[in-house]
Design an enzyme around this catalytic site. Structure first.
Site, PDB file in Angstrom:
ATOM      1  N   GLY A  64       2.125  -2.798   0.376  1.00  0.00           N
ATOM      2  CA  GLY A  64       0.553  -2.113   0.479  1.00  0.00           C
ATOM      3  C   GLY A  64       0.608  -1.172   2.023  1.00  0.00           C
TER       4      GLY A  64
ATOM      5  N   ARG B 140       6.679   0.287  -4.065  1.00  0.00           N
ATOM      6  CA  ARG B 140       7.517  -0.986  -4.405  1.00  0.00           C
ATOM      7  C   ARG B 140       8.480  -0.782  -5.399  1.00  0.00           C
ATOM      8  NH1 ARG B 140       1.541  -2.667  -4.525  1.00  0.00           N
ATOM      9  NH2 ARG B 140       1.287  -4.017  -2.805  1.00  0.00           N
TER      10      ARG B 140
ATOM     11  N   ASP C  51       5.677  -9.695   2.746  1.00  0.00           N
ATOM     12  CA  ASP C  51       6.762 -10.923   2.457  1.00  0.00           C
ATOM     13  C   ASP C  51       7.508 -10.373   1.390  1.00  0.00           C
ATOM     14  OD1 ASP C  51       4.819 -11.203   0.790  1.00  0.00           O
ATOM     15  OD2 ASP C  51       4.462 -13.335   1.095  1.00  0.00           O
TER      16      ASP C  51
ATOM     17  N   THR D 166       0.334  -5.885   7.001  1.00  0.00           N
ATOM     18  CA  THR D 166      -0.562  -5.904   5.661  1.00  0.00           C
ATOM     19  C   THR D 166      -1.880  -6.373   6.249  1.00  0.00           C
ATOM     20  OG1 THR D 166      -1.060  -7.334   3.985  1.00  0.00           O
ATOM     21  CG2 THR D 166       0.360  -8.324   5.612  1.00  0.00           C
TER      22      THR D 166
ATOM     23  N   ASP E 231      -3.874  -8.357   4.792  1.00  0.00           N
ATOM     24  CA  ASP E 231      -4.311  -9.814   4.607  1.00  0.00           C
ATOM     25  C   ASP E 231      -3.940 -10.668   5.566  1.00  0.00           C
ATOM     26  OD1 ASP E 231      -5.023  -8.389   2.091  1.00  0.00           O
ATOM     27  OD2 ASP E 231      -3.178  -9.159   0.780  1.00  0.00           O
TER      28      ASP E 231
ATOM     29  N   ASP F 261      -1.651 -12.652   5.701  1.00  0.00           N
ATOM     30  CA  ASP F 261      -0.968 -13.600   4.977  1.00  0.00           C
ATOM     31  C   ASP F 261       0.461 -13.984   5.405  1.00  0.00           C
ATOM     32  OD1 ASP F 261      -0.141 -11.593   3.744  1.00  0.00           O
ATOM     33  OD2 ASP F 261      -0.813 -12.367   1.761  1.00  0.00           O
TER      34      ASP F 261
ATOM     35  N   ARG G 102      -5.595 -11.430  -1.796  1.00  0.00           N
ATOM     36  CA  ARG G 102      -5.205 -11.542  -3.227  1.00  0.00           C
ATOM     37  C   ARG G 102      -4.726 -13.346  -3.117  1.00  0.00           C
ATOM     38  NH1 ARG G 102      -0.866  -7.636  -5.126  1.00  0.00           N
ATOM     39  NH2 ARG G 102      -0.201  -8.332  -3.137  1.00  0.00           N
TER      40      ARG G 102
HETATM   41  O1  F6P Z   1      -2.052  -5.317   0.902  1.00  0.00           O
HETATM   42  C1  F6P Z   1      -2.307  -6.252   0.238  1.00  0.00           C
HETATM   43  C2  F6P Z   1      -3.434  -6.084  -0.873  1.00  0.00           C
HETATM   44  O2  F6P Z   1      -4.533  -5.478   0.136  1.00  0.00           O
HETATM   45  C3  F6P Z   1      -4.070  -7.017  -1.531  1.00  0.00           C
HETATM   46  O3  F6P Z   1      -5.022  -7.968  -0.878  1.00  0.00           O
HETATM   47  C4  F6P Z   1      -4.585  -6.481  -2.823  1.00  0.00           C
HETATM   48  O4  F6P Z   1      -4.536  -7.611  -3.899  1.00  0.00           O
HETATM   49  C5  F6P Z   1      -3.489  -5.600  -2.930  1.00  0.00           C
HETATM   50  O5  F6P Z   1      -3.116  -5.149  -1.683  1.00  0.00           O
HETATM   51  C6  F6P Z   1      -3.951  -4.503  -3.835  1.00  0.00           C
HETATM   52  O6  F6P Z   1      -2.597  -3.652  -3.924  1.00  0.00           O
HETATM   53  P1  F6P Z   1      -2.492  -2.335  -4.739  1.00  0.00           P
HETATM   54  O7  F6P Z   1      -2.606  -1.174  -3.655  1.00  0.00           O
HETATM   55  O8  F6P Z   1      -1.201  -2.521  -5.410  1.00  0.00           O
HETATM   56  O9  F6P Z   1      -3.595  -2.294  -5.895  1.00  0.00           O
END
Ligand code: F6P
Length: 343
Positions: A30, A91, A122, A145, A147, A149, A191
């Site tokens: 992300g 990804r 990660d 990120t 998050d 985390d 998440r």
């Molecule tokens: O970058 C992590 C995150 O922000 C999470 O908190 C969230 O669930 C996810 O990305 C959403 O990702 P995507 O862009 O794949 O929907």
């Protein structure tokens, strides 16, 4: 005069005997504000050390496809203030396979790239670590990120910006909450972790903060909201982390509360991907600049399979396998603060 001498020293110290001559940089997973500032820092640090820098587009997917091009210091002009990532992110399922990684390795060989800086989370570090083990290409990680985390750093790139974005949004939601005497459930990203919800919950003055690390239970939430209503509060904000486990989702949670607390008009606001965008905060720009420089210097010094982190204001290294497996825990002090502030 002093400054001139310092610059002179800088430019004469960078004649380099290090073996590493070509470094690739990619962003993966992300996107997060500050990734561009980190790319810029890697590119300019390479230029400083007379290392050729290569940008790899679309993360590992672009590495497999050979979407690789030279980045000079002028190619990263005017990106320090930009959200997203100029290298784009993806990804890659193919990179999860040995054949995919082999193709990626062949591309690096073709471009004579001897080291990689991976900016991501990660999942990106897991890929990088396996890649280094299999093909011997040194990898350094920069945690990016929103998050926050990731184990081994108090702050990931983009986290500080996301906190400010959320607080600004919730301040606006509060205007409506007050005007209509409403109870708002605001869902924020995270998440697996409650860092964003916990910090912005305190910063935006939320009544309750629901995070994956703590399951307060539906009943306790209801009782607590009833109490606050009784104490004279006419409107409230409940901050909900995306990964919270108390309800099936934020809408069902809100429905349950509305049914059982009919005095309140309830609304839900899901902030979503706007939290990942926008200009990085000054904190994220400085952090990105420090981490980018440190990653290049580490590769030059023969350090790899590590992630750069920040702890007590200092740059630190954490082995990638530890960064991946380690748990980033929430600050319990903050939980206590939030409980007292809601009175
Ligand atoms: O970058 C992590 C995150 O922000 C999470 O908190 C969230 O669930 C996810 O990305 C959403 O990702 P995507 O862009 O794949 O929907």
């Amino acid at each position: 005069m002093l400054i001139c001498t310092a610059i002179l020293n800088m430019s004469t110290n960078n004649t380099d005997s290090s073996a590493i001559k070509r470094i690739g940089v990619l962003t993966s997973g992300g996107d997060a504000p500050g990734m561009n500032a980190a790319i810029r820092a890697v590119v300019r640090s390479c230029a400083y050390y007379k290392i050729q820098c290569f940008g790899i587009k679309r993360g590992y997917q672009g590495m497999i496809a050979g979407d690789i091009s030279r980045l000079g210091p002028r190619s990263v002009n005017n990106i320090i203030n930009k959200g997203g990532t100029i290298l784009k992110s993806a990804r890659s399922d193919e990179f999860r396979t040995k054949e995919g990684r082999k193709k990626a390795f062949e591309q690096l060989i073709e471009h004579e790239i001897q080291g990689l800086v991976v900016i991501g989370g990660d999942g990106s570090f897991t890929g990088g670590m396996i890649f280094q083990k299999e093909f011997g290409i040194p990898v350094m990680g920069i945690p990016g990120t929103i998050d926050n985390d990731i184990y081994g750093t108090s702050h990931t790139l983009g986290y500080d910006t996301a906190l400010n974005t959320v607080v600004e949004a919730v301040d606006k939601i509060r205007d409506t909450a007050i005007s209509h005497n409403r109870l708002f459930f605001v869902e924020v990203m995270g998440r697996d972790a409650g860092h964003i919800a916990l910090n912005t919950g305190i910063g935006a003055g939320a009544e309750e903060i629901l995070i994956p690390e703590e399951d307060m239970g539906l009943d306790r939430l209801l009782q607590s909201l009833k109490r606050s209503k009784k104490s004279g509060k006419l409107s409230s904000i409940v901050m909900v982390a995306e990964g919270d486990k108390i309800g099936k989702n934020v809408f069902q949670l809100a429905e349950y509360i509305e049914e059982n607390l009919p005095d309140y008009e309830v609304r839900v606001s899901v902030l979503g991907h706007m939290q990942r965008g926008g200009a990085p905060s000054c904190f994220d720009r400085v952090l990105a600049s420090r981490m980018g420089l440190k990653a290049v210097e580490a590769l030059r010094d023969g350090i790899s399979a590590n992630m750069i982190g920040i702890s007590d204001g200092k740059m630190i290294f954490t082995p990638l396998d530890k960064a991946i497996k380690g748990e980033s825990t929430i600050n319990r002090d903050l939980v206590r603060v939030s409980e007292i502030m809601r009175l």
